[in-house]
Design an enzyme around this catalytic site. Structure first.
Site, PDB file in Angstrom:
ATOM      1  CE1 TYR A 123      25.685  41.496   4.960  1.00 28.65           C
ATOM      2  CE2 TYR A 123      26.629  40.114   6.678  1.00 28.65           C
ATOM      3  CZ  TYR A 123      26.652  40.604   5.389  1.00 28.65           C
ATOM      4  OH  TYR A 123      27.649  40.210   4.538  1.00 28.65           O
ATOM      5  CB  SER A 129      28.104  36.278   5.172  1.00 26.82           C
ATOM      6  OG  SER A 129      28.905  36.641   6.279  1.00 26.82           O
TER       7      SER A 129
HETATM    8  P1  NAD Z   1      31.170  46.183  -1.453  1.00 29.46           P
HETATM    9  O1  NAD Z   1      30.594  47.310  -0.712  1.00 29.46           O
HETATM   10  O2  NAD Z   1      32.375  46.427  -2.260  1.00 29.46           O
HETATM   11  O3  NAD Z   1      30.070  45.521  -2.401  1.00 29.46           O
HETATM   12  C1  NAD Z   1      28.687  45.539  -2.094  1.00 29.46           C
HETATM   13  C2  NAD Z   1      27.965  46.115  -3.299  1.00 29.46           C
HETATM   14  O4  NAD Z   1      26.560  45.977  -3.111  1.00 29.46           O
HETATM   15  C3  NAD Z   1      28.203  47.594  -3.513  1.00 29.46           C
HETATM   16  O5  NAD Z   1      29.343  47.841  -4.296  1.00 29.46           O
HETATM   17  C4  NAD Z   1      26.923  48.022  -4.207  1.00 29.46           C
HETATM   18  O6  NAD Z   1      27.140  48.160  -5.597  1.00 29.46           O
HETATM   19  C5  NAD Z   1      25.954  46.884  -3.984  1.00 29.46           C
HETATM   20  N1  NAD Z   1      24.679  47.373  -3.449  1.00 29.46           N
HETATM   21  C6  NAD Z   1      24.349  47.597  -2.152  1.00 29.46           C
HETATM   22  N2  NAD Z   1      23.075  48.061  -2.095  1.00 29.46           N
HETATM   23  C7  NAD Z   1      22.607  48.103  -3.370  1.00 29.46           C
HETATM   24  C8  NAD Z   1      21.379  48.476  -3.945  1.00 29.46           C
HETATM   25  N3  NAD Z   1      20.349  48.883  -3.199  1.00 29.46           N
HETATM   26  N4  NAD Z   1      21.265  48.432  -5.299  1.00 29.46           N
HETATM   27  C9  NAD Z   1      22.282  48.020  -6.080  1.00 29.46           C
HETATM   28  N5  NAD Z   1      23.485  47.635  -5.577  1.00 29.46           N
HETATM   29  C10 NAD Z   1      23.628  47.673  -4.239  1.00 29.46           C
HETATM   30  O7  NAD Z   1      31.453  45.041  -0.376  1.00 29.46           O
HETATM   31  P2  NAD Z   1      31.745  43.466  -0.489  1.00 29.46           P
HETATM   32  O8  NAD Z   1      32.244  43.081   0.828  1.00 29.46           O
HETATM   33  O9  NAD Z   1      32.519  43.144  -1.696  1.00 29.46           O
HETATM   34  O10 NAD Z   1      30.295  42.855  -0.622  1.00 29.46           O
HETATM   35  C11 NAD Z   1      29.938  41.890  -1.596  1.00 29.46           C
HETATM   36  C12 NAD Z   1      29.135  40.781  -0.954  1.00 29.46           C
HETATM   37  O11 NAD Z   1      30.003  40.064  -0.057  1.00 29.46           O
HETATM   38  C13 NAD Z   1      27.953  41.254  -0.123  1.00 29.46           C
HETATM   39  O12 NAD Z   1      26.846  40.420  -0.369  1.00 29.46           O
HETATM   40  C14 NAD Z   1      28.428  41.054   1.302  1.00 29.46           C
HETATM   41  O13 NAD Z   1      27.351  40.836   2.180  1.00 29.46           O
HETATM   42  C15 NAD Z   1      29.278  39.829   1.136  1.00 29.46           C
HETATM   43  N6  NAD Z   1      30.228  39.559   2.220  1.00 29.46           N
HETATM   44  C16 NAD Z   1      31.266  40.406   2.469  1.00 29.46           C
HETATM   45  C17 NAD Z   1      32.136  40.130   3.517  1.00 29.46           C
HETATM   46  C18 NAD Z   1      33.295  41.034   3.840  1.00 29.46           C
HETATM   47  O14 NAD Z   1      33.951  40.831   4.865  1.00 29.46           O
HETATM   48  N7  NAD Z   1      33.602  42.032   3.027  1.00 29.46           N
HETATM   49  C19 NAD Z   1      31.963  38.979   4.299  1.00 29.46           C
HETATM   50  C20 NAD Z   1      30.899  38.135   4.016  1.00 29.46           C
HETATM   51  C21 NAD Z   1      30.049  38.433   2.973  1.00 29.46           C
END
Ligand code: NAD
Ligand code: MG
Length: 302
Positions: free
Chosen positions: A207, A194
């Protein structure tokens, strides 16, 4: 040069007209939330992503593949010719079912493996089951993540701190370690970091640390696995419109303005980042390892 003015402004149309811009409605969901309940629903490329055999015959495991960035990657990988296993939490079955159908609609094998990756024994079972059902493993996308904002270190409990590290750091370590029993030369590991690794927000103390750890893990492991012909890279998203943000990732007042401060003036949609994962996964990038590729709407931070 004044002729430039007559060139169609397709860039502007693409970046500011076709994609949703703030303000967004407040919308709180309990963690981990469902993409299907978001307003507007995120674009994961369901109707737009077109593949061209860039991952033909590959076998991929994607954590957090039910929603958000992981779902967009699952759709893209399948349409590029890969068989795909996704992991998610049991509460996310509704989102996951849609992804499984989309992978099958692309003519690829889809494997659904729900379970909590905070447990080492589950991580080992997850990898084994994915490799057995897919009959091999070439691509590993460590994408699942936990983001729960907390205003003060004084209110950040050991349990919350531990859950964030278990999900974002330990699980990546356990899953990657288990996957090395299967990954051949030419395999690619992609971790989701991120921009928080570089510009941490005051309300994401735990985080942001995990996302920095993912960068160091990626660079160290790339050196370790280079001699085995396995590449390790990371993607660093900026603000993306996913349920992570609405299910405790940000306070509700920030949801309303989500993405506003990005130079493009809006959050990214998950479909807009899937291409980075495809390129890093593909043999086209066979000399690229130990890198962090950023997509944050234009700050130029990375
Ligand atoms: P999202 O909520 O759609 O996806 C995150 C997923 O993590 C969930 O769908 C879930 O299945 C999984 N998860 C969480 N805890 C878990 C556990 N204990 N066991 C199994 N699965 C688990 O959101 P997203 O934004 O698509 O996140 C995906 C990645 O992108 C993450 O690593 C997040 O930190 C990163 N990210 C997102 C953003 C943003 O702005 N959305 C920015 C930077 C990084
Ligand atoms: Mg989800």
């Amino acid at each position: 040069m004044s002729d430039n003015k007559s060139i169609p402004t397709t860039r502007n149309e693409t970046h500011t007209v076709q994609f949703p811009t703030p303000p967004f409605p407040k919308q709180k969901q309990p963690f981990p939330g469902l993409a299907g309940k978001m307003i507007p629903r995120p674009d994961h490329g369901e109707t737009s992503y077109k593949g061209s055999e860039r991952l033909a015959g590959k076998k991929a495991l994607i954590t957090g593949g039910d929603s958000g960035i992981g779902r967009a990657v699952a759709i893209a990988f399948a349409r590029e010719g890969a068989d795909v296993a996704i992991n998610y939490l049991p509460e996310e079955e509704e989102d996951a079912k849609e992804v499984i159908e989309l992978i099958r609609a692309a003519g690829r094998k889809a494997v659904a493996i729900p379970g909590d990756i905070r447990e080492e024994s589950f991580c080992q079972r997850l990898v084994k089951q994915a490799a057995q059902e897919l009959e091999g493993l070439d691509l590993l996308v460590n994408n699942a993540g936990r983001q729960q904002y907390c205003e003060s270190i004084k209110d950040l409990s050991t349990e919350a701190f531990d859950a964030t590290f278990k999900t974002n750091v330990y699980a990546m370590f356990w899953i990657t370690k288990a996957a090395l029993d299967y990954l051949p030369r030419g395999a690619s590991i992609i971790n989701t970091s991120s921009v928080q690794a570089y510009l941490p927000s005051e309300i994401l103390l735990d985080y942001a640390q995990t996302k920095a750890a993912i960068v160091a893990f990626t660079k160290s492991l790339a050196k370790q696995l280079g001699p085995e012909g396995i590449r390790v890279n990371a993607v660093a998203p900026g603000p993306y419109w996913t349920v992570l943000q609405c299910s405790g990732g940000q306070p509700q007042e920030k949801i309303e303005k989500f993405g506003e401060s990005a130079p493009l003036g809006r959050p990214g949609q998950p479909a807009e980042i899937a291409g980075l994962y495809v390129t890093l996964a593909s043999p086209e990038s066979s000399f690229t390892s130990g890198q962090v590729w950023c997509s944050d709407g234009g700050t130029g931070t990375l």
